[in-house]
Design a protein around this motif. Structure first.
Motif, mmCIF file in Angstrom:
data_model
loop_
_atom_site.group_PDB
_atom_site.id
_atom_site.type_symbol
_atom_site.label_atom_id
_atom_site.label_comp_id
_atom_site.label_asym_id
_atom_site.label_seq_id
_atom_site.Cartn_x
_atom_site.Cartn_y
_atom_site.Cartn_z
ATOM 1 N N PRO A 173 0.839 -1.206 0.000
ATOM 2 C CA PRO A 173 0.000 0.000 0.000
ATOM 3 C C PRO A 173 0.871 1.253 0.000
ATOM 4 O O PRO A 173 1.751 1.402 0.844
ATOM 5 C CB PRO A 173 -0.800 -0.122 1.298
ATOM 6 C CG PRO A 173 -0.722 -1.561 1.676
ATOM 7 C CD PRO A 173 0.612 -2.041 1.191
ATOM 8 N N TYR A 174 0.614 2.137 -0.948
ATOM 9 C CA TYR A 174 1.387 3.372 -1.057
ATOM 10 C C TYR A 174 0.573 4.587 -0.609
ATOM 11 O O TYR A 174 1.090 5.509 0.014
ATOM 12 C CB TYR A 174 1.872 3.571 -2.490
ATOM 13 C CG TYR A 174 2.599 4.871 -2.713
ATOM 14 C CD1 TYR A 174 3.874 5.074 -2.178
ATOM 15 C CD2 TYR A 174 2.017 5.908 -3.436
ATOM 16 C CE1 TYR A 174 4.542 6.278 -2.360
ATOM 17 C CE2 TYR A 174 2.677 7.112 -3.619
ATOM 18 C CZ TYR A 174 3.935 7.284 -3.088
ATOM 19 O OH TYR A 174 4.581 8.475 -3.267
ATOM 20 N N ALA A 175 -0.708 4.599 -0.959
ATOM 21 C CA ALA A 175 -1.570 5.716 -0.583
ATOM 22 C C ALA A 175 -2.994 5.200 -0.416
ATOM 23 O O ALA A 175 -3.388 4.207 -1.023
ATOM 24 C CB ALA A 175 -1.538 6.820 -1.633
ATOM 25 N N VAL A 176 -3.750 5.896 0.428
ATOM 26 C CA VAL A 176 -5.140 5.551 0.674
ATOM 27 C C VAL A 176 -5.992 6.791 0.412
ATOM 28 O O VAL A 176 -5.660 7.889 0.878
ATOM 29 C CB VAL A 176 -5.353 5.067 2.122
ATOM 30 C CG1 VAL A 176 -6.836 4.879 2.421
ATOM 31 C CG2 VAL A 176 -4.586 3.765 2.365
ATOM 32 N N LEU A 177 -7.070 6.606 -0.353
ATOM 33 C CA LEU A 177 -8.048 7.671 -0.534
ATOM 34 C C LEU A 177 -9.156 7.442 0.499
ATOM 35 O O LEU A 177 -9.886 6.443 0.438
ATOM 36 C CB LEU A 177 -8.625 7.647 -1.949
ATOM 37 C CG LEU A 177 -9.738 8.668 -2.245
ATOM 38 C CD1 LEU A 177 -9.238 10.091 -2.019
ATOM 39 C CD2 LEU A 177 -10.262 8.501 -3.656
ATOM 40 N N ALA A 178 -9.250 8.348 1.462
ATOM 41 C CA ALA A 178 -10.223 8.234 2.538
ATOM 42 C C ALA A 178 -11.260 9.337 2.412
ATOM 43 O O ALA A 178 -10.977 10.419 1.880
ATOM 44 C CB ALA A 178 -9.528 8.306 3.897
ATOM 45 N N VAL A 179 -12.462 9.067 2.916
ATOM 46 C CA VAL A 179 -13.566 10.016 2.751
ATOM 47 C C VAL A 179 -14.288 10.240 4.074
ATOM 48 O O VAL A 179 -14.262 9.404 4.987
ATOM 49 C CB VAL A 179 -14.567 9.522 1.692
ATOM 50 C CG1 VAL A 179 -13.930 9.501 0.308
ATOM 51 C CG2 VAL A 179 -15.112 8.140 2.050
ATOM 52 N N ARG A 180 -14.945 11.377 4.131
ATOM 53 C CA ARG A 180 -15.780 11.748 5.289
ATOM 54 C C ARG A 180 -16.987 12.487 4.750
ATOM 55 O O ARG A 180 -16.834 13.522 4.084
ATOM 56 C CB ARG A 180 -14.996 12.649 6.249
ATOM 57 C CG ARG A 180 -15.782 13.126 7.476
ATOM 58 C CD ARG A 180 -14.934 14.139 8.234
ATOM 59 N NE ARG A 180 -15.494 14.534 9.514
ATOM 60 C CZ ARG A 180 -16.392 15.504 9.685
ATOM 61 N NH1 ARG A 180 -16.838 16.175 8.631
ATOM 62 N NH2 ARG A 180 -16.825 15.807 10.896
ATOM 63 N N GLU A 181 -18.180 11.986 4.993
ATOM 64 C CA GLU A 181 -19.372 12.674 4.523
ATOM 65 C C GLU A 181 -19.546 13.977 5.295
ATOM 66 O O GLU A 181 -19.174 14.086 6.466
ATOM 67 C CB GLU A 181 -20.587 11.773 4.668
ATOM 68 C CG GLU A 181 -20.530 10.561 3.730
ATOM 69 C CD GLU A 181 -21.814 9.776 3.697
ATOM 70 O OE1 GLU A 181 -22.633 10.027 2.789
ATOM 71 O OE2 GLU A 181 -21.989 8.924 4.587
ATOM 72 N N ALA A 182 -20.103 14.965 4.615
ATOM 73 C CA ALA A 182 -20.139 16.318 5.161
ATOM 74 C C ALA A 182 -20.969 16.404 6.432
ATOM 75 O O ALA A 182 -22.112 15.970 6.489
ATOM 76 C CB ALA A 182 -20.687 17.284 4.116
ATOM 77 N N ARG A 183 -20.368 16.932 7.452
ATOM 78 C CA ARG A 183 -21.026 17.300 8.694
ATOM 79 C C ARG A 183 -20.049 18.186 9.452
ATOM 80 O O ARG A 183 -18.841 18.120 9.247
ATOM 81 C CB ARG A 183 -21.398 16.076 9.539
ATOM 82 C CG ARG A 183 -20.208 15.289 10.055
ATOM 83 C CD ARG A 183 -20.643 14.074 10.869
ATOM 84 N NE ARG A 183 -19.524 13.426 11.516
ATOM 85 C CZ ARG A 183 -18.699 12.566 10.935
ATOM 86 N NH1 ARG A 183 -18.888 12.249 9.652
ATOM 87 N NH2 ARG A 183 -17.698 12.021 11.603
ATOM 88 N N ARG A 184 -20.569 18.995 10.299
ATOM 89 C CA ARG A 184 -19.682 19.845 11.088
ATOM 90 C C ARG A 184 -18.911 19.007 12.096
ATOM 91 O O ARG A 184 -19.327 17.902 12.452
ATOM 92 C CB ARG A 184 -20.482 20.941 11.794
ATOM 93 C CG ARG A 184 -21.141 21.897 10.818
ATOM 94 C CD ARG A 184 -21.757 23.092 11.510
ATOM 95 N NE ARG A 184 -22.487 23.903 10.536
ATOM 96 C CZ ARG A 184 -21.927 24.824 9.759
ATOM 97 N NH1 ARG A 184 -20.629 25.057 9.854
ATOM 98 N NH2 ARG A 184 -22.661 25.513 8.904
#
Length: 288
Positions: free
Chosen positions: A110-121
């Motif tokens: 593994p070289y890089a990970v694309l991570a996400v967070r759904e919008a919320r404060r």
């Protein structure tokens, strides 16, 4: 692809490239598209000059299908005899453990990970952080941002998330000027009158490999060593997340290096989860 993660898009267009198809016993034909990406200038600070990128297009190749595609990739690359400044790469859903087994067996890591967070404060405003975070506009802050970004690059080099190149400082300073001139979202964190951190983002827009909607992408975040662990990064992340909500973005995304023990823990604590993992082997001929 949604059976691995509900946030994965249903399909990802393969685009134009060299079609690779292999027959797998008891499974049948499995296909992929092979691209040869060349990187120079700014992009070459983070990736080898030539990267063979394999994009499986069969929806669920399994361990045996992925292994067969990787074997075909190995033979295809070796015919061209690439030099040391090269790599083979595969981007695949992070939760597909069967494919991960095949990638590790063939020498990929593994070289890089694309991570996400759904919008919320942010869950809390982090008002206790001894730092002031402000948006940056204009070029006046270019020297401070350049110094912070250079420090981040030095750390990235130490954990294998960047590549040493001559002229890197000039390329980075030019990128800072471009970001500021084009008005991309930038925040500066200040404490005791000093710049101690920064966040640079790309404006909300549809992103490849992400679900429908606009995503605010965190290009880089940097905190000076003396101020790490004091809430500076949390305050910067809170500013980014607030901007995503205010801008009606679906969420935020970030690439982090799994070799970076600081960033991987940090982003998970801010509510991000891995979606795609970019696997790589360097040089390209090291693929097994």
């Amino acid at each position: 692809m949604r059976w691995w993660d509900p946030l994965l898009p249903g399909t990802v267009p393969a685009g134009a490239g060299e079609r690779v198809t292999v027959d797998v016993p008891e499974r049948g034909p499995v296909s992929a598209v092979l691209y040869r990406a060349r990187h120079d200038g700014w992009a070459a600070l983070w990736q080898p000059s030539v990267v063979w990128e394999l994009a499986p297009v069969s929806p669920d190749p399994g361990a045996d299908g992925m292994a067969a595609l990787l074997a075909a990739l190995r033979e295809r690359v070796r015919r061209e005899r690439p030099g040391p400044d090269s790599a083979c790469g595969v981007t695949w859903p992070s939760r597909d453990l069967a494919a991960a087994t095949a990638l590790v067996t063939h020498g990929f890591a593994p070289y890089a990970v694309l991570a996400v967070r759904e919008a919320r404060r942010a869950d809390d405003a982090h008002d206790d952080a001894p730092v002031r975070v402000r948006p940056v506009s204009g070029v006046a802050a270019a020297p401070e941002l350049t110094a912070l970004w250079l420090a981040e690059r030095e750390y990235a080099l130490s954990v294998g998330a960047a590549i040493a190149r001559e002229g890197a400082g000039d390329l980075l300073a030019r990128e800072v000027r471009r970001v500021l001139a084009e008005g991309e979202p930038v925040w500066l964190a200040e404490a005791d009158g000093l710049a101690v951190g920064m966040a640079v983002c790309r404006p909300p827009a549809p992103r490849p490999r992400l679900p429908d909607g606009a995503w605010l992408h965190v290009e880089t975040m940097s905190v000076t060593p003396g101020h790490r662990g004091r809430g500076v990064g949390r305050a910067l992340a809170a500013a980014v997340h607030t901007a995503a909500v205010d801008g009606r973005a679906r969420g935020t995304s970030v690439f982090y290096s799994p070799h970076n023990a600081l960033s991987s823990v940090f982003w998970h604590r801010q509510g991000y989860r891995p979606l795609w993992t970019f696997w790589e082997v360097r040089p390209a001929t090291a693929a097994r």
